[in-house]
Design a protein around this motif. Structure first.
Motif, PDB file in Angstrom:
ATOM      1  N   LYS A   1       0.841  -1.199   0.000  1.00  0.00           N
ATOM      2  CA  LYS A   1       0.000   0.000   0.000  1.00  0.00           C
ATOM      3  C   LYS A   1       0.876   1.250   0.000  1.00  0.00           C
ATOM      4  O   LYS A   1       0.586   2.226  -0.696  1.00  0.00           O
ATOM      5  N   TYR A   2       1.952   1.223   0.771  1.00  0.00           N
ATOM      6  CA  TYR A   2       2.901   2.332   0.842  1.00  0.00           C
ATOM      7  C   TYR A   2       3.455   2.662  -0.550  1.00  0.00           C
ATOM      8  O   TYR A   2       3.489   3.818  -0.961  1.00  0.00           O
ATOM      9  N   ILE A   3       3.846   1.635  -1.274  1.00  0.00           N
ATOM     10  CA  ILE A   3       4.415   1.840  -2.618  1.00  0.00           C
ATOM     11  C   ILE A   3       3.366   2.427  -3.564  1.00  0.00           C
ATOM     12  O   ILE A   3       3.667   3.335  -4.339  1.00  0.00           O
ATOM     13  N   SER A   4       2.141   1.933  -3.476  1.00  0.00           N
ATOM     14  CA  SER A   4       1.060   2.467  -4.327  1.00  0.00           C
ATOM     15  C   SER A   4       0.789   3.934  -4.023  1.00  0.00           C
ATOM     16  O   SER A   4       0.646   4.755  -4.940  1.00  0.00           O
ATOM     17  N   LEU A   5       0.708   4.258  -2.748  1.00  0.00           N
ATOM     18  CA  LEU A   5       0.451   5.644  -2.361  1.00  0.00           C
ATOM     19  C   LEU A   5       1.612   6.544  -2.762  1.00  0.00           C
ATOM     20  O   LEU A   5       1.411   7.663  -3.243  1.00  0.00           O
ATOM     21  N   LYS A   6       2.816   6.057  -2.604  1.00  0.00           N
ATOM     22  CA  LYS A   6       4.004   6.830  -2.978  1.00  0.00           C
ATOM     23  C   LYS A   6       4.006   7.110  -4.481  1.00  0.00           C
ATOM     24  O   LYS A   6       4.299   8.229  -4.909  1.00  0.00           O
ATOM     25  N   ALA A   7       3.631   6.105  -5.274  1.00  0.00           N
ATOM     26  CA  ALA A   7       3.561   6.287  -6.723  1.00  0.00           C
ATOM     27  C   ALA A   7       2.511   7.331  -7.092  1.00  0.00           C
ATOM     28  O   ALA A   7       2.753   8.199  -7.940  1.00  0.00           O
ATOM     29  N   LEU A   8       1.357   7.249  -6.450  1.00  0.00           N
ATOM     30  CA  LEU A   8       0.294   8.222  -6.724  1.00  0.00           C
ATOM     31  C   LEU A   8       0.737   9.639  -6.353  1.00  0.00           C
ATOM     32  O   LEU A   8       0.512  10.588  -7.113  1.00  0.00           O
ATOM     33  N   LEU A   9       1.387   9.779  -5.210  1.00  0.00           N
ATOM     34  CA  LEU A   9       1.862  11.103  -4.808  1.00  0.00           C
ATOM     35  C   LEU A   9       2.902  11.636  -5.774  1.00  0.00           C
ATOM     36  O   LEU A   9       2.921  12.832  -6.077  1.00  0.00           O
ATOM     37  N   ASN A  10       3.749  10.763  -6.297  1.00  0.00           N
ATOM     38  CA  ASN A  10       4.727  11.189  -7.308  1.00  0.00           C
ATOM     39  C   ASN A  10       4.029  11.697  -8.555  1.00  0.00           C
ATOM     40  O   ASN A  10       4.411  12.719  -9.119  1.00  0.00           O
ATOM     41  N   VAL A  11       2.997  10.979  -9.002  1.00  0.00           N
ATOM     42  CA  VAL A  11       2.237  11.391 -10.189  1.00  0.00           C
ATOM     43  C   VAL A  11       1.579  12.751  -9.953  1.00  0.00           C
ATOM     44  O   VAL A  11       1.512  13.586 -10.861  1.00  0.00           O
TER      45      VAL A  11
END
Length: 63
Positions: free
Chosen positions: A40-50
């Motif tokens: 979940k952390y990786i998914s959220l981090k990716a979304l925040l990067n986008v």
């Protein structure tokens, strides 16, 4: 429909919460729980990067 700022705000709150849980899981040596939270952390981090959010100050896990 929420705008980018609203999405970023919600995602940042979720990101901070996941990091808090990851820290607890690490302290308790709950490796399976930590691994699931990390997904979940990786998914959220990716979304925040986008969304263009600078993670330098809010990413406590640094993975």
């Amino acid at each position: 429909m929420p705008n980018s700022a609203e999405i970023a705000k919600i995602t940042i709150e979720d990101f901070r919460e996941i990091q808090r849980y990851m820290t607890i899981a690490r302290k308790e040596n709950a490796t399976e729980t930590y691994a699931e939270l990390k997904k979940k952390y990786i998914s959220l981090k990716a979304l925040l990067n986008v969304l263009g959010v600078n993670l330098t100050d809010i990413d406590e896990i640094k993975e």
